[in-house]
Design a protein around this motif. Structure first.
Motif, PDB file in Angstrom:
ATOM      1  N   UNK A 292       0.828  -1.215   0.000  1.00  0.00           N
ATOM      2  CA  UNK A 292       0.000   0.000   0.000  1.00  0.00           C
ATOM      3  C   UNK A 292       0.855   1.255   0.000  1.00  0.00           C
TER       4      UNK A 292
ATOM      5  N   UNK B 153      -5.557   3.629   2.657  1.00  0.00           N
ATOM      6  CA  UNK B 153      -6.751   2.789   2.496  1.00  0.00           C
ATOM      7  C   UNK B 153      -8.040   3.602   2.361  1.00  0.00           C
TER       8      UNK B 153
ATOM      9  N   UNK C  99     -11.375  -5.743  -3.736  1.00  0.00           N
ATOM     10  CA  UNK C  99     -11.506  -4.473  -3.003  1.00  0.00           C
ATOM     11  C   UNK C  99     -10.515  -4.346  -1.862  1.00  0.00           C
ATOM     12  N   UNK C 100      -9.335  -4.941  -2.004  1.00  0.00           N
ATOM     13  CA  UNK C 100      -8.348  -4.792  -0.955  1.00  0.00           C
ATOM     14  C   UNK C 100      -7.314  -3.758  -1.379  1.00  0.00           C
ATOM     15  N   UNK C 101      -6.915  -2.905  -0.429  1.00  0.00           N
ATOM     16  CA  UNK C 101      -5.952  -1.863  -0.752  1.00  0.00           C
ATOM     17  C   UNK C 101      -4.529  -2.397  -0.657  1.00  0.00           C
ATOM     18  N   UNK C 102      -4.395  -3.593  -0.138  1.00  0.00           N
ATOM     19  CA  UNK C 102      -3.060  -4.170   0.042  1.00  0.00           C
ATOM     20  C   UNK C 102      -3.224  -5.686  -0.009  1.00  0.00           C
TER      21      UNK C 102
ATOM     22  N   UNK D 187     -16.278  -6.342   1.693  1.00  0.00           N
ATOM     23  CA  UNK D 187     -15.733  -5.021   2.015  1.00  0.00           C
ATOM     24  C   UNK D 187     -16.347  -4.515   3.315  1.00  0.00           C
TER      25      UNK D 187
ATOM     26  N   UNK E 216     -12.413   0.657   6.306  1.00  0.00           N
ATOM     27  CA  UNK E 216     -11.034   1.121   6.183  1.00  0.00           C
ATOM     28  C   UNK E 216     -10.006   0.008   5.990  1.00  0.00           C
ATOM     29  N   UNK E 217      -9.918  -0.918   6.964  1.00  0.00           N
ATOM     30  CA  UNK E 217      -8.837  -1.899   6.922  1.00  0.00           C
ATOM     31  C   UNK E 217      -9.300  -3.272   6.463  1.00  0.00           C
ATOM     32  N   UNK E 218     -10.279  -3.276   5.571  1.00  0.00           N
ATOM     33  CA  UNK E 218     -10.755  -4.543   5.008  1.00  0.00           C
ATOM     34  C   UNK E 218      -9.597  -5.409   4.529  1.00  0.00           C
ATOM     35  N   UNK E 219      -8.630  -4.768   3.873  1.00  0.00           N
ATOM     36  CA  UNK E 219      -7.511  -5.521   3.312  1.00  0.00           C
ATOM     37  C   UNK E 219      -6.685  -6.198   4.392  1.00  0.00           C
ATOM     38  N   UNK E 220      -6.673  -5.580   5.588  1.00  0.00           N
ATOM     39  CA  UNK E 220      -5.806  -6.118   6.644  1.00  0.00           C
ATOM     40  C   UNK E 220      -6.568  -7.021   7.594  1.00  0.00           C
TER      41      UNK E 220
ATOM     42  N   UNK F 168      -0.863  -8.443   7.313  1.00  0.00           N
ATOM     43  CA  UNK F 168      -1.229  -9.497   6.373  1.00  0.00           C
ATOM     44  C   UNK F 168      -0.362 -10.714   6.609  1.00  0.00           C
TER      45      UNK F 168
ATOM     46  N   UNK G 194      -8.701   7.177   7.550  1.00  0.00           N
ATOM     47  CA  UNK G 194      -7.311   6.843   7.789  1.00  0.00           C
ATOM     48  C   UNK G 194      -6.611   7.958   8.547  1.00  0.00           C
TER      49      UNK G 194
ATOM     50  N   UNK H  44      -0.003   2.893  10.420  1.00  0.00           N
ATOM     51  CA  UNK H  44       0.759   1.737   9.981  1.00  0.00           C
ATOM     52  C   UNK H  44       2.078   1.612  10.732  1.00  0.00           C
TER      53      UNK H  44
END
Lengths: 622, 263, 239, 198
Positions: free
Chosen positions: A151, A156, A538-541, B231, B234-238, C154, C229, C235
């Motif tokens: 990212x 995000x 739909x993931x930013x990372x 979804x 904000x931190x969906x990806x994480x 992750x 954010x 982070x």
């Protein structure tokens, strides 16, 4: 009985030059709209009860401001003059109607409440191009973010907003990409009509849509949206102020769609030329009409879902709040009852354009007109019975997964007919590979991939793995972009001579086509792999293991972006400097090629009479 | 196709079919169709096993098999489409003038009927196959339910947490013993999430104040990636965590280390 | 128009188009950098410490939760707090790899109930405890939490897993009325000071966020500051 | 109604224009019907799901079924009056006044109901449960129908008094309006039946 024209000449004619109608245009619309918005904003800020929650108050103020902007703009541009004059019993005179049709007003009529269907068509065309450009740029940003894990490009928050706004901008643009420009400009001429059934509603549908554009853009300045274009509740209920922009956009757009859908459907039903029986209607008209007729009942459910979201946010109702008896499943149902028909609303006109193109470029009749109509009708009919395949994994009544799986997979049968019609028309033909015709081949390949991957997704056990992954994203881009947008671009190059009087630059057309299609295959091949590997959408990372497939995708995306910029250049350049087009450059037999450029106000000097279907190409077979 | 005026020389259907097969264009189409069908079969057999992650449960096994079989079912359709695609491109018309008129074929009822019939049959095959898989997974679930390990999964914005009620353990990792059926009872503390332990082939949404059930049996030792497939802000990806399918003794050790009591 | 001229115009327009899209990208990237407000790098010390038979170098970092009055608007389920809460001084924390990191958090806020009581437990710290104003605890009552510091990332083959959950005890409302937080978390004299340590693995990128529903929205209170954010989220780079 | 093509540039006969307008309105009725469907779906879905016992929470308030019927009664009355009025085009002005008054009364009644909703929690201004939420949505849609219908009825009243209005086309306008009035009466009855099942 006196004729209408005598009635007109018997009454004193007011000079339209002096009336209010002549003073209104986009400028007055903007002024009144902004005035309405500001007045609403400040009056509500000062008068609203202090005891209400701040969250609730903000939403009330913002939503009211957005709707008042829309209404104000329409007042300012003169959209309500007609209804008002009807109310007080002073109907618009023939002169005034002629003035509204933009008769002899040159370029200015494009910035007015103009009822001429050709003007509305061009307005839609540029609206669509603008939306696609904005949505496409967002796609470039998304792919840039995903070019590498970590990212590193944007936060995000911004990424999620990009995903949502890219989605909704593109969906809105794709819904109108064929029925907007071609349905308005070409279709009435194709059926031999002088105008749409309701010219003022026609102008209304465009200008209502226009007011949604600044509303949607305002989402950026209100903190964006975190929900994606599906705006699932309850995430949308807790979202920040930007969500209001999304809600207002959908409600405004739903009004526009209902109006446009009713207008196009009524036009095709009641305004066809003499002799144009239902089996002589060009297939594009059939496809576009079924598409908008499907949109008419589909969109109100989305509108209701959005009104409910807005009510949850402003009046603290509990439609989606499970603490007070609401349910997120309710949203998913209402959304997908609209959502799945909607993808066919997008797909059908694009396919119908290609069906219109194939006979012209292989000089053969359309193969099995009946199969084409049955295919369209079958898709439209089944599409309202399949919505819950988006909800296999939602936990909602799993015993219904089986039935919905059956209805969903049945859609592949009418879709097969669509393929058969195009293949049958191509069969044993010698295709003339002009730019429009290339789109047909791109469609065949893309829709094949899109359709088959759809088969996996419709299957419950397989969807267990694929649902919500990049695989889904790749699948629906293959159908919506690979098939529907390809059809629309082919339609643009096909009808460009009729709409602008000039030929689209051919070399640029070829270059753009290859950039877009090759980039497209690369982009979504990467995405299919990422999806099969297990990357959620739909993931930013993402984790390091998806780095390669995502890098491939991003490379493909840049190719597509370049290709579309070339196309945009070609459209603008050829509009001004292109080769003057002959009346019928492709030798087609539909009615729109029998009128000169510029098309006269009432299209035909004498109303045409149709004696056969428009596909009488080819030599008789022994 | 159907008009045949010559009464005296009307060929039998068999003769007509063999004559039909001898036509050059038909042969070309069939050849290309066979070629492309083979290509798609090979691609299907290659693509999914290559890219999909390690099969670590009974359900994941079924999913991978299903993806491959569906590719096989759709391969003939692809072959047919791509065949005419290729064939007409080979005979394309060059030049700036429109091509000569082609044959005026407006319809071919037999052709439409055969195509629709075959397409419907293929679809039917896919539907039936899918329903059988769905049913067998449901049956297995019922059979395995009594001795299954129950795991309560809670989705929060943006972290998963797992509770093993029978063992008295709470964790942010999803650790499971091998070869023992597991029932996931999935819920959410806030918005919708979708619980996705990738290698187990399980996916189910987490809804607030509702419990979704999912069930599988891990069959292979190794790491599981747990992701969120819906979804959720904000931190969906994480919203990811990992877990492990362990041997029974390893699992019991882990449970004890977490302060729980092994079952 | 000649062919050369036309080609030149096409290429120039294409480049212009790419430049426009690129400019949008650069703008977004710049906006994103602003949200991070610089980096907070952990201070390494010369000491080492032995954990489970292995030697680790030590590092420390101090953060806090404080209201950002620059972007102050009323928020929360009751509009009494005219501020956005945020982690600071920066929400991009840089920690050294394979290190024993001691983190000090100065916190001032009031609080209530967690959406999920699990986050009242301490997870992932050395000894499974945190030190609140000099007292070691392993959990905080789920209805007496003001925020949490929840660090996760992750799962990926190229970086080690790292999960830390630290519940931060709430401050009694009476105290809070007199308490004026400042931007420099070191000068807090009221509220709580929470100290804990954890081990970092190899290099990697992680994020942290708060699991206490302290944001806007009528639903689950995860809107506004929670959903944007750079307030209750950030982070962590292990370098 | 919304589009006046009387002196349209292509000079269609009033009969044709009238039919076309009625067709347009009927298509818009389909859209409105879908809107109604979504509301009714919401009502029964949330009622049957009853998440967290939140359809009508403990100690919750409801409207009586009768009050629902009262609020849509004017819609039915007006539709019937309009049907009769249509037969006698000369008397239409008088009939339309009754229609208009019925709609205005209906709008007033609905407004009155909505401003006296019993199920709003005092402190938070929130709605008690999902029954309350759905009720207010349906009432709002009803209100929208009343306002739009009152606008049309007002137009018919004014136009009936103007000699300049072409009677042939006006007759079609009455029929077009009738389509809409009948539909909103039907929609009203469906809503009333729905809200009777509390």
């Amino acid at each position: 009985m006196t004729t209408l024209s005598q009635q007109v000449s018997n009454r004193p004619i007011p000079n339209p030059k002096k009336s209010l109608i002549t003073r209104l245009n986009m400028g007055t619309g903007l002024i009144v709209g902004i005035a309405f918005a500001l007045a609403t904003y400040y009056s509500m800020q000062t008068t609203l009860d202090d005891a209400t929650l701040n969250f609730q108050r903000n939403n009330q103020v913002l939503l009211a401001t957005m709707f008042m902007w829309s209404i104000g703009f329409l007042v300012g541009i003169g959209a309500f003059i007609g209804p008002f004059r009807w109310l007080i019993g002073k109907d618009l005179t023939a002169e005034e109607q002629l003035y509204l049709a933009g008769d002899g007003q040159g370029i200015k009529r494009y910035f007015k409440y103009c009822t001429d269907h050709k003007v509305v068509g061009i307005q839609y065309l540029w609206g669509v191009i603008a939306m696609l450009a904005v949505g496409g740029s967002m796609a470039m940003m998304i792919r840039t973010q995903l070019a590498q894990p970590g990212a590193k490009f944007i936060t995000p928050s911004i990424y999620n907003s990009l995903v949502g706004l890219h989605g909704i901008t593109m969906i809105v643009a794709m819904i109108i990409v064929a029925t907007g420009p071609f349905g308005n400009f070409i279709m009435p001429i194709m059926i031999g009509a002088a105008d749409m059934a309701f010219p003022r509603l026609n102008a209304l549908s465009w200008w209502v849509l226009f007011t949604a554009i600044p509303v949607l853009c305002s989402a950026w300045f209100l903190g964006g949206i975190p929900t994606g274009w599906t705006a699932y509740a309850p995430l949308s209920v807790q979202a920040g102020p930007g969500m209001n922009a999304f809600i207002a956009t959908i409600i405004i757009f739903a009004v526009s769609t209902a109006v446009a859908g009713a207008n196009i459907t009524a036009t095709v039903i009641s305004m066809r030329a003499k002799g144009m029986t239902w089996n002589r209607v060009p297939i594009f008209v059939i496809g576009a009409t079924i598409s908008v007729a499907l949109a008419v009942p589909a969109f109100p459910t989305f509108m209701v879902a959005m009104i409910q979201t807005a009510m949850d946010r402003t009046f603290l109702t509990g439609f989606f709040d499970s603490n007070v008896g609401g349910s997120g499943w309710l949203y998913a149902h209402l959304f997908w009852i609209m959502g799945h028909p909607e993808v066919y609303v997008i797909l059908l006109p694009g396919v119908a354009i290609l069906m219109e193109i194939v006979p012209v470029f292989v000089r053969k009749p359309l193969f099995s007109y009946t199969a084409a109509v049955v295919g369209f009708a079958g898709i439209a009919g089944l599409s309202v019975l399949v919505w819950a395949h988006h909800m296999y994994m939602s936990g909602w009544l799993p015993m219904l997964n089986g039935p919905f799986m059956v209805t969903t997979e049945m859609i592949s049968i009418p879709t097969g007919l669509i393929f058969l019609v195009i293949l049958g028309t191509l069969w044993n033909g010698k295709p003339w590979l002009k730019v429009p015709m290339l789109g047909v081949y791109a469609f065949l390949w893309n829709m094949l991939i899109g359709g088959i991957t759809g088969l996996y997704l419709s299957d419950v056990p397989a969807d267990n793995y694929l649902h919500g992954s990049m695989y889904v994203t790749a699948h629906f881009h293959y159908t919506l972009m690979g098939a529907a947008l390809t059809g629309a671009v082919a339609g643009l190059s096909y009808w460009y001579p009729k709409m602008t009087g000039r030929m689209l630059n051919e070399r640029a057309g070829y270059i753009s086509f290859w950039f877009v299609q090759i980039g497209f295959q690369i982009l979504y091949l990467g995405m299919f792999i990422a999806g099969a590997e297990g990357q959620p959408r739909r993931v930013s990372d993402y984790a390091q293991m998806y780095a390669n497939s995502n890098r491939i995708s991003t490379f493909g995306a840049y190719l597509i972006g370049t290709g579309f910029i070339v196309l945009l250049w070609a459209v603008i350049h050829s509009w001004r400097n292109g080769v003057i087009a002959p009346m019928n450059p492709w030798g087609a037999k539909t009615l729109e090629w029998t009128v000169p450029y510029p098309v006269p106000l009432v299209n035909f000097d004498t109303p045409p009479v149709v004696t056969s279907d428009p596909y009488g190409y080819g030599k008789a077979v022994k | 196709m159907s008009d045949h005026n010559d009464v005296h020389l009307e060929p039998t259907p068999g003769e007509r079919f063999s004559k039909f097969l001898k036509r050059g264009d038909i042969r070309e189409t069939l050849a290309w169709a066979a070629f492309y069908t083979a290509v798609f079969v090979v691609l299907g057999a290659y693509f999914y096993p290559k890219w999909m992650p390690t099969v670590m449960s009974t359900d994941m096994k079924a999913i991978e098999r299903l993806m491959v079989v569906f590719t096989f079912i759709s391969a003939p359709v692809c072959g047919f489409v791509m065949s005419i695609f290729t064939q007409t491109l080979r005979h394309r018309h060059k030049g700036d003038t429109p091509p000569p008129d082609g044959p005026m074929i407006r319809n071919n009822r037999l052709g439409v009927a055969v195509f629709s019939g075959v397409a419907s049959l293929l679809t039917l095959t896919a539907v039936i196959y899918g329903l059988i898989e769905l049913n067998s997974s449901a049956e297995a679930a019922t059979k395995d339910a009594p001795n299954a390990l129950v795991v309560e999964v809670t989705g929060n914005q943006w972290v998963w947490s797992f509770n093993y009620p029978s063992l008295g353990v709470e964790s942010n990792m999803l650790n499971l013993p091998i070869d023992r059926p597991v029932i996931f009872r999935i819920t959410s503390a806030d918005v919708n999430h979708s619980f996705w332990p990738v290698q187990l082939g399980v996916k189910a949404d987490a809804n607030h104040l509702a419990t979704t059930l999912a069930q599988t049996t891990p069959t292979k030792l190794g790491t599981i990636d747990v992701k969120c497939a819906e979804l959720c802000g904000l931190y969906h990806a994480y919203m990811e965590t990992s877990g492990e399918v362990m041997t029974v003794s390893d699992f019991n050790n882990w449970v004890t280390a977490q302060g729980g009591h092994s079952a | 128009m000649t062919n050369t001229k036309r080609a030149a115009s096409a290429i120039l327009s294409t480049l212009l188009g790419i430049a426009v899209v690129g400019a949008v990208g650069i703008t977004l990237h710049t906006l994103s950098a602003d949200a991070l407000r610089g980096k907070l790098v952990a201070t390494k010390s010369a000491d080492t410490i032995t954990v489970d038979g292995k030697n680790y170098p030590k590092a420390s970092v101090t953060m806090g939760v404080y209201p950002d009055r620059a972007t102050a608007v009323e928020h929360g389920s009751k509009p009494t707090k005219k501020d956005y809460v945020q982690y600071g001084p920066s929400n991009h924390v840089v920690l050294p790899a394979h290190t024993y990191v001691t983190m000090t958090l100065h916190v001032y806020d009031s609080g209530d109930k967690l959406n999920n009581p699990y986050f009242g437990k301490v997870v992932g710290t050395i000894g499974g405890t945190i030190n609140i104003d000099g007292v070691d605890v392993s959990s905080v009552a789920p209805d007496a939490v003001q925020h949490t510091f929840t660090l996760h990332g992750l799962p990926t083959s190229s970086q080690d897993p790292l999960f830390v959950n630290v519940p931060l005890p709430h401050v009694e409302v009476n105290d809070k009325d007199e308490f004026i937080p400042t931007k420099d978390p070191g000068t807090n004299n009221k509220g709580h000071t929470v100290v804990f340590s954890f081990l970092t693995g190899g290099k990697g990128e992680y994020v942290f966020n708060c699991e206490y529903p302290c944001g806007d929205g009528t639903y689950a209170n995860f809107g506004a500051a929670m959903g944007a954010y750079g307030y209750m989220s950030g982070k962590v780079t292990v370098a | 109604m919304s589009s006046d093509t009387k002196f349209h540039v292509h000079h269609d006969a009033p009969e044709v224009v009238g039919r076309r307008e009625r067709l347009g309105v009927r298509i818009l009725i389909v859209a409105d019907g879908s809107f109604l469907f979504a509301m009714i779906f919401t009502y029964f879905y949330l009622r049957n799901l009853n998440v967290n016992d939140g359809w009508i929470p403990k100690g919750g308030h409801t409207f009586s079924a009768a009050s629902g019927w009262m609020s849509i009664l004017p819609l039915v009355v007006a539709a019937i009056v309009h049907k009769f009025g249509q037969r006698n085009i000369k008397q239409i002005g008088n009939f339309s006044i009754i229609t208009l008054l019925a709609y205005l009364y209906g709008a007033y009644y609905q407004f009155h109901q909505m401003s006296n909703m019993p199920f709003i929690v005092k402190d938070t201004h929130a709605f008690e449960g999902s029954y309350a939420s759905t009720w207010v949505l349906i009432a709002g849609a009803n209100m929208f129908h009343y306002i739009l219908a009152a606008f049309i009825a007002l137009g018919l009243v004014i136009r009936a008094r103007r000699a300049s209005v072409d009677p042939t086309l006006e007759k079609w306008r009455m029929r077009t309006a009738s389509s809409w009035f009948t539909w909103i009466a039907i929609a009203g009855v469906i809503c009333a039946v729905t809200t009777s099942m509390i």
